[in-house]
Design an enzyme around this catalytic site. Sequence first.
Site, PDB file in Angstrom:
ATOM      1  N   LYS A 168       0.873  -1.176   0.000  1.00 23.34           N
ATOM      2  CA  LYS A 168       0.000   0.000   0.000  1.00 23.34           C
ATOM      3  C   LYS A 168       0.910   1.225   0.000  1.00 23.34           C
ATOM      4  O   LYS A 168       1.412   1.645   1.031  1.00 23.34           O
ATOM      5  CB  LYS A 168      -0.915   0.010   1.230  1.00 23.34           C
ATOM      6  CG  LYS A 168      -2.206   0.830   1.062  1.00 23.34           C
ATOM      7  CD  LYS A 168      -2.051   2.310   0.970  1.00 23.34           C
ATOM      8  CE  LYS A 168      -1.713   3.020   2.225  1.00 23.34           C
ATOM      9  NZ  LYS A 168      -1.702   4.529   1.972  1.00 23.34           N
ATOM     10  N   GLU A 243       8.981   1.688  11.343  1.00 26.24           N
ATOM     11  CA  GLU A 243      10.025   2.704  11.183  1.00 26.24           C
ATOM     12  C   GLU A 243       9.300   4.034  11.242  1.00 26.24           C
ATOM     13  O   GLU A 243       8.602   4.419  10.305  1.00 26.24           O
ATOM     14  CB  GLU A 243      10.773   2.505   9.858  1.00 26.24           C
ATOM     15  CG  GLU A 243      12.129   3.191   9.824  1.00 26.24           C
ATOM     16  CD  GLU A 243      12.062   4.581   9.232  1.00 26.24           C
ATOM     17  OE1 GLU A 243      11.923   5.535  10.029  1.00 26.24           O
ATOM     18  OE2 GLU A 243      12.135   4.715   8.007  1.00 26.24           O
ATOM     19  N   CYS A 277      13.007  11.265   7.877  1.00 26.37           N
ATOM     20  CA  CYS A 277      12.760  10.910   9.282  1.00 26.37           C
ATOM     21  C   CYS A 277      14.033  10.918  10.100  1.00 26.37           C
ATOM     22  O   CYS A 277      13.999  11.153  11.317  1.00 26.37           O
ATOM     23  CB  CYS A 277      12.069   9.548   9.363  1.00 26.37           C
ATOM     24  SG  CYS A 277      12.947   8.235   8.492  1.00 26.37           S
ATOM     25  N   GLU A 375       8.739  16.380  15.725  1.00 25.41           N
ATOM     26  CA  GLU A 375       9.205  16.235  14.348  1.00 25.41           C
ATOM     27  C   GLU A 375       8.443  17.215  13.449  1.00 25.41           C
ATOM     28  O   GLU A 375       7.227  17.156  13.338  1.00 25.41           O
ATOM     29  CB  GLU A 375       8.995  14.804  13.863  1.00 25.41           C
ATOM     30  CG  GLU A 375       9.567  14.553  12.476  1.00 25.41           C
ATOM     31  CD  GLU A 375       9.452  13.100  12.069  1.00 25.41           C
ATOM     32  OE1 GLU A 375      10.442  12.548  11.548  1.00 25.41           O
ATOM     33  OE2 GLU A 375       8.370  12.506  12.275  1.00 25.41           O
TER      34      GLU A 375
END
Length: 469
Positions: A168, A243, A277, A375
């Site tokens: 996906k 992750e 990231c 973040e």
Amino acid sequence: MRHLYLNGAWRASASGESIDVVNPATEETIDRVPAGSPADVEAAVAAARAALPGWSSTAPAERGKVLNAAAELIRERSDQIARIITTDMGAPYNVALKVQTLMPAGVLASYGQLAETYDFEGGRVGNSRIFREPAGVVAAITPWNYPLHQIVCKVAPALAAGCTVVLKPSEVAPLAAFALAGIFDEVGLPAGVFNMVSGYGPVVGEALVTHPDVDMVSFTGSTRAGRRVASLAAETVKRVALELGGKSASLVLPDADLPAAVKVTVANAFLNSGQTCSAWTRMIVHRDQYDDAVRLAVEAAGKYPLGDPFDELTRLGPLVSAAQRDRVVRYINRGQEEGARLVAGGADRPLDRGFYVEPTVFAGVEPGMVIEQEEIFGPVLTIIPYTRGEDEAVTIANGTPYGLAGAVWAGGEERAVAVARRLRTGQVSVNGGQFNPRAPFGGYKQSGLGRELGEFGLEEYLEIKSVQL
């Protein structure tokens, strides 16, 4: 509108609905992909389940040959694929070519080689033989920021291990996934071994995570979404690899080469417009060098011109979407509200069109500020001072919920490695050590579970069986 890839063929979605794909540099719709449905997920998982016995019993060396052939086609079509990625998510063409296309080609080839050399049947413990077997049907759910690399980091080891896959891809930047599906089809991957269902996370992603015939979920995305995936997967006790987010620190010790540390830290923080990231978005510098570090960072940020991602002079492309741009702007405004000092960039819209944000640097940042803790996922660097020595610097570096990556800069390698060992993070660069796509990648704390890349990444997709003799 494009089609889904199910059981070795391109098929229309059962939903009949589509998702617009927008070029973030021009804000124009460039394509449409299917908004997949639970019925599409059902068909994809059934195909993967049916293909599992044949693929898992295929000799690993034969599996490796298919992966090597796919890697070679990516290399041959690297210009075309890089242009797709640049148009789809905005990375400057050179970044899209070298980082977003050629690196995943290398990763794919590395798993082709590992499939041929890894000892799946080796090992003894006393009177027991140890076997490593495929985990089963894998749902791979991937993000938009590295739309080919993140797919390869999951699909390549899963296929090398003998698993079958339902992918996906992110609905925000899905076109590289369609290119890869076409390559797998062309190299003769057996029907059902790889399937792709595009669509929205709450529909397609959650249907995959909760499906009883999916044995493992590998997810890359935000920590918030990762919690949701883990919670849903727990209902059927699936294996989960996550992750997730990061807020990585670049820790500069007083005896380091300060100009080099600042230059490389800024480059790392602004790579892919900060949509990475593992980006080093916090630079931690001793108070005695702080003013010099801020000055050098501002000078470095000025060398990142924005513009057309296909212009070779452009170093900073747009953010992937209007929503992502607005999110980053909110953080920049929040930083100023908290009292941090904006020394480069800012929240103003720099170009008439496109989802651009200027390269931004904050000084006067204190531990605990929102822009130091959360973040941002944009081209925003925060610079934090320390005064009392190495222990304080390490405490600041470890002082977020994340632990994905980081850097240590020091006059000597031995001291830098000693400090790197104290960081609660999965990967650390010492004095600019380059990213190694064969080394394990993954995080501590809320940055995730498990590892990707190299042999460690392969083993995420293997079950371990002992046979007593």
